[in-house]
Enzyme design. Structure first.
Site, PDB file in Angstrom:
ATOM      1  N   VAL A 175       4.484   0.772 -12.418  1.00 37.68           N
ATOM      2  CA  VAL A 175       4.961   0.344 -13.735  1.00 37.68           C
ATOM      3  C   VAL A 175       5.236  -1.154 -13.734  1.00 37.68           C
ATOM      4  O   VAL A 175       4.810  -1.886 -14.640  1.00 37.68           O
ATOM      5  CB  VAL A 175       6.229   1.116 -14.146  1.00 37.68           C
ATOM      6  CG1 VAL A 175       6.787   0.555 -15.455  1.00 37.68           C
ATOM      7  CG2 VAL A 175       5.931   2.598 -14.294  1.00 37.68           C
ATOM      8  N   TRP A 213       1.964  -3.347 -13.770  1.00 33.11           N
ATOM      9  CA  TRP A 213       1.180  -3.398 -14.995  1.00 33.11           C
ATOM     10  C   TRP A 213       1.968  -3.868 -16.206  1.00 33.11           C
ATOM     11  O   TRP A 213       1.387  -4.343 -17.186  1.00 33.11           O
ATOM     12  CB  TRP A 213       0.525  -2.045 -15.247  1.00 33.11           C
ATOM     13  CG  TRP A 213      -0.526  -1.781 -14.214  1.00 33.11           C
ATOM     14  CD1 TRP A 213      -0.443  -0.958 -13.141  1.00 33.11           C
ATOM     15  CD2 TRP A 213      -1.803  -2.431 -14.125  1.00 33.11           C
ATOM     16  NE1 TRP A 213      -1.588  -1.036 -12.377  1.00 33.11           N
ATOM     17  CE2 TRP A 213      -2.447  -1.924 -12.965  1.00 33.11           C
ATOM     18  CE3 TRP A 213      -2.476  -3.364 -14.904  1.00 33.11           C
ATOM     19  CZ2 TRP A 213      -3.714  -2.348 -12.570  1.00 33.11           C
ATOM     20  CZ3 TRP A 213      -3.742  -3.777 -14.519  1.00 33.11           C
ATOM     21  CH2 TRP A 213      -4.346  -3.267 -13.365  1.00 33.11           C
ATOM     22  N   GLU A 214       3.276  -3.755 -16.164  1.00 36.87           N
ATOM     23  CA  GLU A 214       4.070  -4.291 -17.258  1.00 36.87           C
ATOM     24  C   GLU A 214       4.204  -5.803 -17.127  1.00 36.87           C
ATOM     25  O   GLU A 214       4.222  -6.525 -18.120  1.00 36.87           O
ATOM     26  CB  GLU A 214       5.462  -3.647 -17.288  1.00 36.87           C
ATOM     27  CG  GLU A 214       5.458  -2.184 -17.686  1.00 36.87           C
ATOM     28  CD  GLU A 214       5.010  -1.960 -19.119  1.00 36.87           C
ATOM     29  OE1 GLU A 214       5.159  -2.890 -19.951  1.00 36.87           O
ATOM     30  OE2 GLU A 214       4.487  -0.864 -19.407  1.00 36.87           O
ATOM     31  N   GLY A 215       4.285  -6.279 -15.878  1.00 35.95           N
ATOM     32  CA  GLY A 215       4.451  -7.706 -15.658  1.00 35.95           C
ATOM     33  C   GLY A 215       5.894  -8.140 -15.827  1.00 35.95           C
ATOM     34  O   GLY A 215       6.661  -7.525 -16.568  1.00 35.95           O
ATOM     35  N   ARG A 232      -5.106  -0.268 -15.970  1.00 37.15           N
ATOM     36  CA  ARG A 232      -3.874   0.487 -15.701  1.00 37.15           C
ATOM     37  C   ARG A 232      -4.160   1.978 -15.606  1.00 37.15           C
ATOM     38  O   ARG A 232      -3.647   2.662 -14.717  1.00 37.15           O
ATOM     39  CB  ARG A 232      -2.841   0.219 -16.796  1.00 37.15           C
ATOM     40  CG  ARG A 232      -1.538   1.001 -16.592  1.00 37.15           C
ATOM     41  CD  ARG A 232      -0.472   0.555 -17.575  1.00 37.15           C
ATOM     42  NE  ARG A 232       0.785   1.254 -17.353  1.00 37.15           N
ATOM     43  CZ  ARG A 232       1.969   0.818 -17.787  1.00 37.15           C
ATOM     44  NH1 ARG A 232       2.046  -0.317 -18.459  1.00 37.15           N
ATOM     45  NH2 ARG A 232       3.075   1.509 -17.550  1.00 37.15           N
TER      46      ARG A 232
END
Length: 269
Positions: free
Chosen positions: A118, A121-123, A248
């Site tokens: 998470v 991919w959320e950054g 993702r």
């Protein structure tokens, strides 16, 4: 005197247990679990008096996510039961657990691989700013609920450590949603559970609950087959395909298919 006291206490206990509440809907289904995706065991007519053995959370019905387990051993949406309060009136099912899984024993936490997925991919964002489709976020994908993310208890600018703590605060909301959407048929290990939590975190609880992915899992189809076929479909945001979402979904499928001996749903190990 002792016998009289015992008899009075027993009578009081029986009276308390026998308290009943009326059904308010015309025909209300009582299901095998706390959610609308569970099978119907019986139905109650309007005005039927039911006793409640315990309550738990599950699929939201008109804004109320409480489900009541009746003396018949099935679950009915609390929205259709006139208890007199907008909340719990008795103990929670599963030894106090508020989970929506059949046993209340699903994993509320996500394993390290899932948390890292998470976060990757959320950054990382140290201060609130719009994401690719214009929604204000901060940390690792925390969607702001108030102006300038005033609800966040950590000081801005966030560090990667406090951002991970914020992510840890957010994830149980999504595992709870996932558990409420699933019935007792899917058997998921911790990597599968983590991959699906990442997906729910990304697409939202409502979209996940109404998805073909969840419907297929609840029919008892092979989890690996379902994930491989359904996850890649979730590649759009704001009406357009985003390469980041394509990548993702590939990462989520990869984690989903990674073997694990530890079960996460419906029972946590």
């Amino acid at each position: 005197m002792k016998l009289l006291t015992i008899a009075v206490l027993a009578l009081a206990s029986a009276t308390s247990f026998a308290k009943t509440y009326p059904i308010t809907g015309n025909t209300v289904n009582c299901r095998s679990g706390p959610g609308t995706s569970y099978s119907v065991k019986k139905s109650y007519k309007k005005g039927t008096q039911v006793s409640i053995s315990c309550q738990t959370s599950g699929t939201s019905v008109s804004g109320n996510n409480i489900w009541d387990k009746t003396s018949d051993g099935c679950y009915v949406a609390d929205y259709y039961v006139k208890t007199g309060v907008n909340g719990y009136v008795t103990k929670k099912c599963g030894g106090g657990s508020s989970g929506g899984s059949p046993s209340g024993g699903y994993c509320k936490k996500v394993n390290t691989a899932g948390v890292n997925l998470v976060a990757q991919w959320e950054g990382f964002v140290s201060r609130p700013r719009p994401d690719p489709i214009g929604l204000p976020t901060v940390g690792y994908g925390h969607l702001c609920q108030k102006k300038n993310c005033a609800e966040v208890k950590y000081k801005f600018p966030l560090t990667k450590t406090t951002a991970k703590q914020l992510l840890g605060d957010d994830l149980p909301k999504y595992t709870k949603c996932l558990a409420a959407a699933l019935n007792s048929k899917p058997k998921l290990n911790q990597n599968q559970w983590a991959a699906l939590t990442s997906w729910v975190f990304n697409v939202g609880c409502g979209n996940a609950k109404s998805s073909t992915l969840v419907k297929r899992l609840n029919k008892g189809e092979s989890p690996n087959t379902v994930a491989a076929q359904e996850l890649p479909k979730w590649r759009k945001a704001g009406g357009r395909v985003l390469q980041g979402l394509v990548n993702r979904r590939k990462a989520e499928v990869k984690l989903f298919k990674t073997a694990s001996s530890k079960q996460a749903y419906p029972k946590c190990q």
